[in-house]
Design a protein around this motif. Structure first.
Motif, PDB file in Angstrom:
ATOM      1  N   GLU A 120      46.193  53.138  41.545  1.00 27.51           N
ATOM      2  CA  GLU A 120      46.263  52.814  40.115  1.00 27.51           C
ATOM      3  C   GLU A 120      46.320  51.315  39.889  1.00 27.51           C
ATOM      4  O   GLU A 120      45.682  50.789  38.966  1.00 27.51           O
ATOM      5  CB  GLU A 120      47.472  53.498  39.475  1.00 27.51           C
ATOM      6  CG  GLU A 120      47.549  53.333  37.965  1.00 27.51           C
ATOM      7  CD  GLU A 120      46.379  53.954  37.214  1.00 27.51           C
ATOM      8  OE1 GLU A 120      46.227  53.632  36.016  1.00 27.51           O
ATOM      9  OE2 GLU A 120      45.619  54.746  37.799  1.00 27.51           O
ATOM     10  N   VAL A 121      47.075  50.585  40.704  1.00 26.53           N
ATOM     11  CA  VAL A 121      47.095  49.127  40.578  1.00 26.53           C
ATOM     12  C   VAL A 121      45.720  48.546  40.888  1.00 26.53           C
ATOM     13  O   VAL A 121      45.217  47.659  40.180  1.00 26.53           O
ATOM     14  CB  VAL A 121      48.171  48.512  41.504  1.00 26.53           C
ATOM     15  CG1 VAL A 121      47.992  46.998  41.633  1.00 26.53           C
ATOM     16  CG2 VAL A 121      49.565  48.818  40.969  1.00 26.53           C
ATOM     17  N   ARG A 122      45.078  49.053  41.940  1.00 26.95           N
ATOM     18  CA  ARG A 122      43.755  48.545  42.298  1.00 26.95           C
ATOM     19  C   ARG A 122      42.703  48.942  41.261  1.00 26.95           C
ATOM     20  O   ARG A 122      41.685  48.267  41.109  1.00 26.95           O
ATOM     21  CB  ARG A 122      43.371  49.038  43.693  1.00 26.95           C
ATOM     22  CG  ARG A 122      44.173  48.322  44.787  1.00 26.95           C
ATOM     23  CD  ARG A 122      43.769  48.733  46.193  1.00 26.95           C
ATOM     24  NE  ARG A 122      44.286  50.045  46.545  1.00 26.95           N
ATOM     25  CZ  ARG A 122      43.550  51.108  46.809  1.00 26.95           C
ATOM     26  NH1 ARG A 122      42.225  51.023  46.753  1.00 26.95           N
ATOM     27  NH2 ARG A 122      44.113  52.244  47.139  1.00 26.95           N
ATOM     28  N   ARG A 123      42.958  50.020  40.542  1.00 24.10           N
ATOM     29  CA  ARG A 123      42.036  50.406  39.461  1.00 24.10           C
ATOM     30  C   ARG A 123      42.144  49.461  38.279  1.00 24.10           C
ATOM     31  O   ARG A 123      41.137  49.155  37.632  1.00 24.10           O
ATOM     32  CB  ARG A 123      42.349  51.843  39.018  1.00 24.10           C
ATOM     33  CG  ARG A 123      41.368  52.403  37.992  1.00 24.10           C
ATOM     34  CD  ARG A 123      41.655  53.865  37.700  1.00 24.10           C
ATOM     35  NE  ARG A 123      42.752  54.032  36.766  1.00 24.10           N
ATOM     36  CZ  ARG A 123      42.607  54.090  35.433  1.00 24.10           C
ATOM     37  NH1 ARG A 123      41.395  53.978  34.885  1.00 24.10           N
ATOM     38  NH2 ARG A 123      43.653  54.276  34.658  1.00 24.10           N
ATOM     39  N   ARG A 124      43.352  48.944  38.020  1.00 26.97           N
ATOM     40  CA  ARG A 124      43.612  48.200  36.790  1.00 26.97           C
ATOM     41  C   ARG A 124      43.564  46.681  36.948  1.00 26.97           C
ATOM     42  O   ARG A 124      43.477  45.962  35.951  1.00 26.97           O
ATOM     43  CB  ARG A 124      44.990  48.598  36.244  1.00 26.97           C
ATOM     44  CG  ARG A 124      45.188  50.086  36.003  1.00 26.97           C
ATOM     45  CD  ARG A 124      44.235  50.631  34.945  1.00 26.97           C
ATOM     46  NE  ARG A 124      44.424  50.011  33.666  1.00 26.97           N
ATOM     47  CZ  ARG A 124      45.316  50.401  32.745  1.00 26.97           C
ATOM     48  NH1 ARG A 124      46.109  51.445  33.016  1.00 26.97           N
ATOM     49  NH2 ARG A 124      45.415  49.780  31.599  1.00 26.97           N
ATOM     50  N   PHE A 125      43.662  46.190  38.187  1.00 24.48           N
ATOM     51  CA  PHE A 125      43.716  44.741  38.406  1.00 24.48           C
ATOM     52  C   PHE A 125      42.675  44.283  39.421  1.00 24.48           C
ATOM     53  O   PHE A 125      42.378  45.002  40.384  1.00 24.48           O
ATOM     54  CB  PHE A 125      45.089  44.323  38.953  1.00 24.48           C
ATOM     55  CG  PHE A 125      46.226  44.401  37.988  1.00 24.48           C
ATOM     56  CD1 PHE A 125      46.462  43.384  37.062  1.00 24.48           C
ATOM     57  CD2 PHE A 125      47.091  45.490  38.007  1.00 24.48           C
ATOM     58  CE1 PHE A 125      47.530  43.463  36.186  1.00 24.48           C
ATOM     59  CE2 PHE A 125      48.156  45.571  37.133  1.00 24.48           C
ATOM     60  CZ  PHE A 125      48.378  44.552  36.213  1.00 24.48           C
ATOM     61  N   ASP A 126      42.160  43.073  39.214  1.00 20.87           N
ATOM     62  CA  ASP A 126      41.549  42.336  40.306  1.00 20.87           C
ATOM     63  C   ASP A 126      42.694  41.795  41.160  1.00 20.87           C
ATOM     64  O   ASP A 126      43.584  41.117  40.637  1.00 20.87           O
ATOM     65  CB  ASP A 126      40.729  41.139  39.796  1.00 20.87           C
ATOM     66  CG  ASP A 126      39.512  41.542  38.996  1.00 20.87           C
ATOM     67  OD1 ASP A 126      39.079  42.705  39.096  1.00 20.87           O
ATOM     68  OD2 ASP A 126      38.986  40.683  38.258  1.00 20.87           O
ATOM     69  N   ALA A 183      38.802  45.052  40.449  1.00 12.46           N
ATOM     70  CA  ALA A 183      39.355  46.298  39.921  1.00 12.46           C
ATOM     71  C   ALA A 183      38.335  47.416  40.080  1.00 12.46           C
ATOM     72  O   ALA A 183      37.135  47.225  39.809  1.00 12.46           O
ATOM     73  CB  ALA A 183      39.727  46.122  38.454  1.00 12.46           C
ATOM     74  N   THR A 184      38.787  48.567  40.524  1.00 12.40           N
ATOM     75  CA  THR A 184      37.863  49.674  40.777  1.00 12.40           C
ATOM     76  C   THR A 184      37.360  50.336  39.499  1.00 12.40           C
ATOM     77  O   THR A 184      36.370  51.067  39.532  1.00 12.40           O
ATOM     78  CB  THR A 184      38.533  50.736  41.672  1.00 12.40           C
ATOM     79  OG1 THR A 184      39.712  51.224  41.025  1.00 12.40           O
ATOM     80  CG2 THR A 184      38.906  50.141  43.035  1.00 12.40           C
ATOM     81  N   ASP A 185      38.040  50.090  38.369  1.00 13.90           N
ATOM     82  CA  ASP A 185      37.609  50.646  37.080  1.00 13.90           C
ATOM     83  C   ASP A 185      37.525  49.503  36.079  1.00 13.90           C
ATOM     84  O   ASP A 185      38.498  49.213  35.372  1.00 13.90           O
ATOM     85  CB  ASP A 185      38.602  51.707  36.607  1.00 13.90           C
ATOM     86  CG  ASP A 185      38.150  52.409  35.332  1.00 13.90           C
ATOM     87  OD1 ASP A 185      37.131  51.992  34.747  1.00 13.90           O
ATOM     88  OD2 ASP A 185      38.822  53.368  34.919  1.00 13.90           O
ATOM     89  N   PRO A 186      36.380  48.823  35.992  1.00 16.69           N
ATOM     90  CA  PRO A 186      36.268  47.664  35.100  1.00 16.69           C
ATOM     91  C   PRO A 186      36.641  47.967  33.656  1.00 16.69           C
ATOM     92  O   PRO A 186      37.184  47.107  32.962  1.00 16.69           O
ATOM     93  CB  PRO A 186      34.789  47.271  35.228  1.00 16.69           C
ATOM     94  CG  PRO A 186      34.378  47.790  36.571  1.00 16.69           C
ATOM     95  CD  PRO A 186      35.151  49.063  36.757  1.00 16.69           C
ATOM     96  N   ALA A 187      36.378  49.177  33.211  1.00 20.76           N
ATOM     97  CA  ALA A 187      36.678  49.513  31.816  1.00 20.76           C
ATOM     98  C   ALA A 187      38.178  49.556  31.564  1.00 20.76           C
ATOM     99  O   ALA A 187      38.629  49.348  30.424  1.00 20.76           O
ATOM    100  CB  ALA A 187      36.040  50.855  31.455  1.00 20.76           C
ATOM    101  N   ALA A 188      38.971  49.831  32.599  1.00 20.83           N
ATOM    102  CA  ALA A 188      40.434  49.913  32.455  1.00 20.83           C
ATOM    103  C   ALA A 188      41.126  48.647  32.938  1.00 20.83           C
ATOM    104  O   ALA A 188      42.363  48.589  32.942  1.00 20.83           O
ATOM    105  CB  ALA A 188      40.961  51.109  33.238  1.00 20.83           C
ATOM    106  N   ARG A 189      40.367  47.644  33.316  1.00 20.45           N
ATOM    107  CA  ARG A 189      40.924  46.419  33.905  1.00 20.45           C
ATOM    108  C   ARG A 189      41.862  45.700  32.936  1.00 20.45           C
ATOM    109  O   ARG A 189      41.531  45.492  31.774  1.00 20.45           O
ATOM    110  CB  ARG A 189      39.794  45.482  34.320  1.00 20.45           C
ATOM    111  CG  ARG A 189      40.253  44.155  34.914  1.00 20.45           C
ATOM    112  CD  ARG A 189      39.047  43.269  35.219  1.00 20.45           C
ATOM    113  NE  ARG A 189      39.443  41.973  35.739  1.00 20.45           N
ATOM    114  CZ  ARG A 189      39.772  40.924  34.981  1.00 20.45           C
ATOM    115  NH1 ARG A 189      39.765  41.044  33.650  1.00 20.45           N
ATOM    116  NH2 ARG A 189      40.122  39.778  35.532  1.00 20.45           N
TER     117      ARG A 189
END
Length: 498
Positions: A107-113, A74-80
């Motif tokens: 947005e999906v790539r930010r929130r998920f591995d 995930a590109t945003d670990p805090a929002a994972r």
């Protein structure tokens, strides 16, 4: 709007056998964990690993198979939110490679591995291997008499024995229920309490198997371009022909209204009939009747109708061609055994075969039959009983809302199949229709992306029977795409292209 949807087919064609995804170091021996390491170049920005699972989940102390995985963090670990497991279908396409694509929205790539694994029997998870010399003897799947049917049955028996000897114990355990258990082992190894899953085409069979076996372990499940696992042999034969006919009818209508279509102003159905007849007389070289039909299948996948029309026009104007020989040196990867483990497609005799053809042609006068269905019909002739995961209605008591997504005109997984699966899921089934043509819906438009994203991220499914409008097809034409779910005929893959 992202424009990658029509290009997905070309990317999928490169999934099987990709050599760049190799773990930089071996995974640990503990089957309950995945030892992640940087993937080998050119995928060093992603993580790769292996997970050891039983070949036979009913005998966990028996032989094992290593599943190959990759992960895009995930590109945003805090929002994972967690991990999103993905499968691109095929059967036989590499989930590990697909997970490294820039396919999902930011947005999906930010929130998920994004996590993919190569299904057992495919790519880097003990892929099914067969003798290339034997594969080169592959007969035409359009069977014309009882003698040819007997020959095909003998050939499929020899192929099955050969592939089994080269592949090993996993060959008898390639069904989607076994894969569902593998997927649950991946879930546990990732430390996820519940699964978030996105599957395309044959990946929807895996999703249905998981929903059937582990309905309460689903967080979110999006099934895109849906295979109806409840379709028995005869209905499967007729349904797939009808799906193809729907795509052909849409193509004819488009060409009549598009001046830039290479067949505009001509009698497309008459030209099409002429090409089929020429193929049956052997006037198109290596192109059999089944391969002529694939022009519409492949052309409707993206869709790439400008290219399909140009190819039809060129063939119609061509002189008779010589037949090129088949070549398949060395071992050859054939994933079709996965289908045989999930669908009982065996036929008794030529009389039953011709009845199926007759009924299919009644539903599909221009397309007549689905060439991929003929392929699996022939390939699975020698499959012994019992089939590990035979066709049956989907029951998933306790499952949360499951998103079922399909194009209105899909050449291989028709809209009727998606509607059927949504009905089988009852209140849990939410159907989203893309009102256009093509196979794989996710990134067709802003509407499809936002609707599926909202479900995956916020667990907010659309209303029952929701839809997204079609996006107009525009030139420049894309090249014809090889597509998944057995659409690429073996002779296409073995015969040199000129």
């Amino acid at each position: 709007m992202r424009k990658t949807g029509p290009l997905l087919a070309a990317a999928l064609a490169a999934l099987v056998g990709l050599t760049g995804l190799t773990p930089a170091q071996a995974a640990g021996p503990d089957p309950a964990t995945i030892e992640w390491a940087a993937c080998a170049p050119p995928a060093e920005n992603f993580e790769c690993g292996t997970l050891t699972v039983p070949v036979d989940w009913k005998n966990p102390a028996g032989p094992t198979v290593e599943l190959f995985l990759s992960r895009q963090r995930a590109t945003d670990p805090a929002a994972r939110i967690g991990s999103l497991l993905v499968n691109p279908g095929g059967p036989g396409l590499s989930g590990a490679t697909f997970a490294t694509f820039d396919f999902f929205s930011p947005e999906v790539r930010r929130r998920f591995d994004i996590v993919g694994f190569d299904v057992r029997g495919t790519a880097k998870s003990n892929q099914v291997l067969c003798s290339g010399d034997l594969v080169a003897q592959y007969p035409d799947t359009f069977i014309k008499n009882q003698a040819e049917l007997d020959h095909w049955r003998d050939f499929s028996t020899r192929m099955r024995a050969d592939c089994k000897s080269r592949t090993g114990p996993v060959f008898e355990h390639l069904d989607s229920i076994s894969v569902a258990h593998d997927m649950d082992a991946v879930r546990a190894a990732l430390g996820e309490e519940k699964v978030s899953y996105y599957g395309i085409s044959y990946g929807t069979v895996i999703g249905q198997a998981y929903a059937e076996r582990f309905p309460r372990r689903i967080r979110a499940m999006a099934l895109d371009s849906v295979v109806d696992h409840s379709a028995g042999r005869e209905r499967y034969f007729r349904d797939t022909a009808a799906h193809a006919q729907g795509a052909f009818d849409a193509f004819v209508k488009w060409c009549a209204g598009e001046p830039r279509c290479a067949l505009h102003g001509k009698d497309v159905r008459a030209i099409w009939t002429r090409l089929k007849d020429r193929a049956e007389r052997g006037e198109l070289g290596r192109m059999t009747k089944s391969q002529v039909l694939r022009i519409i299948f492949n052309g409707s996948y993206a869709p790439a109708w400008y290219s399909a029309a140009e190819q039809i026009a060129r063939l119609d104007a061509s002189a008779p061609q010589a037949q090129a020989p088949l070549r398949a040196p060395g071992d050859f990867h054939l994933p079709w055994q996965l289908f045989c483990a999930d669908f009982d497609m065996r036929i008794r005799d030529y009389r039953e075969y011709t009845r199926q053809l007759r009924h299919a042609k009644a539903d599909a006068p221009d397309m007549e039959f689905n060439p991929s269905t003929l392929t699996v019909n022939s390939w699975c002739l020698s499959e012994p009983r019992p089939i590990p995961y035979p066709q049956r209605r989907l029951r998933a008591p306790g499952a949360p809302p499951i998103l079922v997504v399909n194009s209105r005109n899909d050449p291989i997984t028709g809209h009727a199949w998606a509607a059927s699966v949504a009905r089988q899921l009852g209140k849990a089934g939410r159907l989203l229709t893309y009102e256009g043509t093509g196979h794989t819906v996710y990134d067709r438009s802003d509407c499809t992306i936002s609707t599926i994203d909202r479900y995956l991220i916020e667990l907010k499914p659309p209303a029952y029977r929701a839809s997204c409008p079609a996006v107009p097809l525009e030139p420049p034409a894309e090249a014809l795409k090889p597509n998944d779910f057995l659409l690429q005929d073996l002779t296409d893959r073995l015969t040199p292209r000129h």
